[in-house]
Design a protein around this motif. Structure first.
Motif, PDB file in Angstrom:
ATOM      1  N   GLY A 140       0.868  -1.298  -0.310  1.00  9.46           N
ATOM      2  CA  GLY A 140       0.429   0.140  -0.059  1.00  9.46           C
ATOM      3  C   GLY A 140       0.954   1.577   0.129  1.00  9.46           C
ATOM      4  N   LYS A 141       0.248   2.393  -0.070  1.00  5.96           N
ATOM      5  CA  LYS A 141       0.819   3.609   0.394  1.00  5.96           C
ATOM      6  C   LYS A 141       2.147   3.750   1.362  1.00  5.96           C
ATOM      7  CE  LYS A 141       0.532   8.328  -0.187  1.00  5.96           C
ATOM      8  NZ  LYS A 141      -0.206   9.935  -0.125  1.00  5.96           N
ATOM      9  N   ASP A 142       3.338   3.884   0.893  1.00  6.89           N
ATOM     10  CA  ASP A 142       4.223   4.623   1.986  1.00  6.89           C
ATOM     11  C   ASP A 142       4.822   3.299   1.925  1.00  6.89           C
ATOM     12  OD1 ASP A 142       4.424   6.996   1.932  1.00  6.89           O
ATOM     13  OD2 ASP A 142       2.399   7.226   3.206  1.00  6.89           O
ATOM     14  N   VAL A 143       4.795   1.887   1.185  1.00  7.69           N
ATOM     15  CA  VAL A 143       5.572   0.632   1.945  1.00  7.69           C
ATOM     16  C   VAL A 143       6.428   0.825   0.791  1.00  7.69           C
ATOM     17  CG1 VAL A 143       5.310  -2.450   1.603  1.00  7.69           C
ATOM     18  CG2 VAL A 143       2.921  -0.336   2.866  1.00  7.69           C
ATOM     19  N   THR A 144       8.056  -0.065   1.102  1.00  6.01           N
ATOM     20  CA  THR A 144       8.336  -0.103   0.296  1.00  6.01           C
ATOM     21  C   THR A 144       8.913  -1.952  -0.153  1.00  6.01           C
ATOM     22  OG1 THR A 144       9.973   1.380   1.781  1.00  6.01           O
ATOM     23  CG2 THR A 144      11.166  -0.232   0.753  1.00  6.01           C
ATOM     24  N   VAL A 145       8.610  -1.955  -1.505  1.00  3.60           N
ATOM     25  CA  VAL A 145       8.982  -3.125  -2.186  1.00  3.60           C
ATOM     26  C   VAL A 145      10.297  -3.392  -2.592  1.00  3.60           C
ATOM     27  CG1 VAL A 145       7.817  -3.872  -3.706  1.00  3.60           C
ATOM     28  CG2 VAL A 145       5.885  -2.167  -2.339  1.00  3.60           C
ATOM     29  N   ARG A 146      10.736  -4.783  -2.943  1.00  2.00           N
ATOM     30  CA  ARG A 146      11.430  -5.013  -3.857  1.00  2.00           C
ATOM     31  C   ARG A 146      11.130  -5.361  -4.376  1.00  2.00           C
ATOM     32  NH1 ARG A 146      14.223  -7.957  -0.084  1.00  2.00           N
ATOM     33  NH2 ARG A 146      15.878  -6.323   0.580  1.00  2.00           N
ATOM     34  N   PHE A 147      11.625  -5.269  -5.649  1.00  2.00           N
ATOM     35  CA  PHE A 147      11.844  -5.808  -7.157  1.00  2.00           C
ATOM     36  C   PHE A 147      12.109  -5.699  -8.606  1.00  2.00           C
ATOM     37  CE2 PHE A 147      11.239  -0.799  -6.972  1.00  2.00           C
ATOM     38  CZ  PHE A 147      11.663  -0.429  -8.801  1.00  2.00           C
ATOM     39  N   SER A 148      11.997  -6.569  -9.230  1.00  2.00           N
ATOM     40  CA  SER A 148      12.629  -6.420 -10.275  1.00  2.00           C
ATOM     41  C   SER A 148      12.349  -6.103 -11.678  1.00  2.00           C
ATOM     42  CB  SER A 148      12.868  -8.064 -10.856  1.00  2.00           C
ATOM     43  OG  SER A 148      13.797  -8.490 -12.300  1.00  2.00           O
ATOM     44  N   VAL A 149      13.191  -5.620 -12.099  1.00  2.00           N
ATOM     45  CA  VAL A 149      13.194  -5.063 -13.349  1.00  2.00           C
ATOM     46  C   VAL A 149      12.061  -5.347 -14.698  1.00  2.00           C
ATOM     47  CG1 VAL A 149      13.517  -3.111 -15.265  1.00  2.00           C
ATOM     48  CG2 VAL A 149      13.956  -2.353 -12.498  1.00  2.00           C
ATOM     49  N   ILE A 150      11.258  -4.637 -15.316  1.00  2.00           N
ATOM     50  CA  ILE A 150      10.796  -5.944 -16.560  1.00  2.00           C
ATOM     51  C   ILE A 150      11.388  -4.793 -17.606  1.00  2.00           C
ATOM     52  CG2 ILE A 150       9.047  -6.692 -18.103  1.00  2.00           C
ATOM     53  CD1 ILE A 150       7.259  -6.940 -15.211  1.00  2.00           C
ATOM     54  N   GLY A 151      11.080  -3.673 -17.585  1.00  2.00           N
ATOM     55  CA  GLY A 151      11.887  -3.032 -18.925  1.00  2.00           C
ATOM     56  C   GLY A 151      11.873  -2.129 -18.321  1.00  2.00           C
ATOM     57  N   THR A 152      12.869  -0.598 -19.223  1.00  2.00           N
ATOM     58  CA  THR A 152      12.187   0.599 -19.217  1.00  2.00           C
ATOM     59  C   THR A 152      11.647   0.821 -20.472  1.00  2.00           C
ATOM     60  OG1 THR A 152      14.467   0.800 -19.700  1.00  2.00           O
ATOM     61  CG2 THR A 152      14.018   0.638 -17.172  1.00  2.00           C
ATOM     62  N   LYS A 153      11.543   2.764 -19.986  1.00  2.00           N
ATOM     63  CA  LYS A 153      10.451   3.501 -21.766  1.00  2.00           C
ATOM     64  C   LYS A 153      11.423   4.549 -21.600  1.00  2.00           C
ATOM     65  CE  LYS A 153       6.863   4.780 -24.563  1.00  2.00           C
ATOM     66  NZ  LYS A 153       5.409   4.433 -24.544  1.00  2.00           N
ATOM     67  N   TRP A 154      11.947   5.822 -22.611  1.00  3.72           N
ATOM     68  CA  TRP A 154      12.059   6.700 -22.325  1.00  3.72           C
ATOM     69  C   TRP A 154      11.779   7.355 -22.907  1.00  3.72           C
ATOM     70  CZ3 TRP A 154      15.076  10.529 -20.355  1.00  3.72           C
ATOM     71  CH2 TRP A 154      15.741  11.371 -21.645  1.00  3.72           C
ATOM     72  N   MET A 155      11.255   8.747 -22.245  1.00  3.86           N
ATOM     73  CA  MET A 155       9.880   9.734 -22.540  1.00  3.86           C
ATOM     74  C   MET A 155      10.339  10.913 -23.040  1.00  3.86           C
ATOM     75  SD  MET A 155       7.419   7.736 -22.569  1.00  3.86           S
ATOM     76  CE  MET A 155       6.183   8.733 -22.904  1.00  3.86           C
ATOM     77  N   GLU A 156      11.106  10.966 -24.511  1.00  3.94           N
ATOM     78  CA  GLU A 156      11.653  12.039 -25.185  1.00  3.94           C
ATOM     79  C   GLU A 156      11.085  13.397 -24.955  1.00  3.94           C
ATOM     80  OE1 GLU A 156      15.217  14.406 -26.272  1.00  3.94           O
ATOM     81  OE2 GLU A 156      14.995  12.377 -26.489  1.00  3.94           O
ATOM     82  N   ALA A 157       9.746  14.258 -24.776  1.00  3.55           N
ATOM     83  CA  ALA A 157       9.820  15.086 -24.642  1.00  3.55           C
ATOM     84  C   ALA A 157       9.821  15.275 -22.854  1.00  3.55           C
ATOM     85  CB  ALA A 157       7.745  15.221 -25.075  1.00  3.55           C
ATOM     86  N   GLU A 160      12.361  11.548 -19.135  1.00  4.67           N
ATOM     87  CA  GLU A 160      12.580  11.039 -18.368  1.00  4.67           C
ATOM     88  C   GLU A 160      12.217   9.974 -18.836  1.00  4.67           C
ATOM     89  OE1 GLU A 160       9.335  12.698 -15.951  1.00  4.67           O
ATOM     90  OE2 GLU A 160       7.780  11.545 -16.966  1.00  4.67           O
ATOM     91  N   PHE A 161      12.294   8.396 -17.953  1.00  4.02           N
ATOM     92  CA  PHE A 161      11.900   7.335 -18.447  1.00  4.02           C
ATOM     93  C   PHE A 161      10.691   7.011 -17.299  1.00  4.02           C
ATOM     94  CE2 PHE A 161      16.880   7.487 -19.392  1.00  4.02           C
ATOM     95  CZ  PHE A 161      16.885   6.592 -19.790  1.00  4.02           C
ATOM     96  N   GLN A 162      10.649   5.611 -17.598  1.00  2.00           N
ATOM     97  CA  GLN A 162       8.979   5.184 -16.980  1.00  2.00           C
ATOM     98  C   GLN A 162       9.753   3.986 -16.986  1.00  2.00           C
ATOM     99  OE1 GLN A 162       5.648   5.303 -19.662  1.00  2.00           O
ATOM    100  NE2 GLN A 162       5.712   7.199 -18.706  1.00  2.00           N
ATOM    101  N   ALA A 163       9.156   3.108 -15.905  1.00  8.43           N
ATOM    102  CA  ALA A 163       9.951   1.635 -15.701  1.00  8.43           C
ATOM    103  C   ALA A 163       8.623   0.646 -15.619  1.00  8.43           C
ATOM    104  CB  ALA A 163      10.871   1.490 -14.967  1.00  8.43           C
TER     105      ALA A 163
END
Length: 180
Positions: A140-157, A160-163
């Motif tokens: 939930g909100k304010d919970v720290t989560v350990r995760f694996s990155v599946i992919g990233t996307k570069w937003m040129e405009a 910044e990145f999204q993951a």
């Protein structure tokens, strides 16, 4: 995640900022580099610019004809931040939706964990909506989560990145809850 990179840039210093003392030139160049970083924010290849660590070399300045400003080729080291596919990271949830959660990790604001990538978790609606599994583990909100990155996307405009991330794997999931 954190990268040390050596860059070669041209820095333009206004004529009024030039002083005969060498330290003032170093200061003016570093201030200009930091200003350029704030504008540039990130690049697709290097990630987010975090800090200039060392100014390695200042080349010979060339005066620009119409403005009187001076262009200096510089070599410097910088620390950057970038996600890589398969990397294991930790992040804090800032928004809970029916179909997943959004987290922030360093300078990256849009890290999305879909409910489809949270095995055994189900959405629990309400004022403090969250995802919970049968073992009462809660995301939930304010919970720290350990995760694996599946992919990233570069937003040129937006520069910044999204993951997109997942909890599918060993030792992934919530690791702390907010103090109540």
């Amino acid at each position: 995640m954190f990268l040390k990179v050596q860059l070669h840039w041209n820095v333009i210093i206004a004529a009024e900022n030039l002083q005969p003392e060498g330290l003032m030139l170093h200061r003016a160049i570093i201030v200009r580099l930091l200003s350029d970083f704030a504008v540039k924010k990130a690049t697709k290849d290097l990630g987010y610019f975090l800090a200039v660590t060392t100014l390695e070399k200042i080349g010979e300045g060339k005066v620009r004809q119409h403005t009187g400003d001076v262009l200096f080729p510089v070599v410097f080291n910088v620390i950057t931040f970038k996600f890589f596919k398969g990397e294991i990271l930790e992040d804090v949830v800032h928004n809970v939706l029916k179909h997943g959660v959004f987290m922030r990790c360093g300078p990256i604001e849009n890290v999305y964990l879909s409910n489809l990538k949270m095995p055994d978790y189900r959405y629990v609606p309400g004022e403090n909506a969250c995802f919970m599994n049968d073992k009462m583990s809660k995301i939930g909100k304010d919970v720290t989560v350990r995760f694996s990155v599946i992919g990233t996307k570069w937003m040129e405009a937006e520069r910044e990145f999204q993951a997109l991330v997942s909890l599918e794997g060993d030792y992934l999931g919530p690791i702390s809850t907010p103090d109540i």
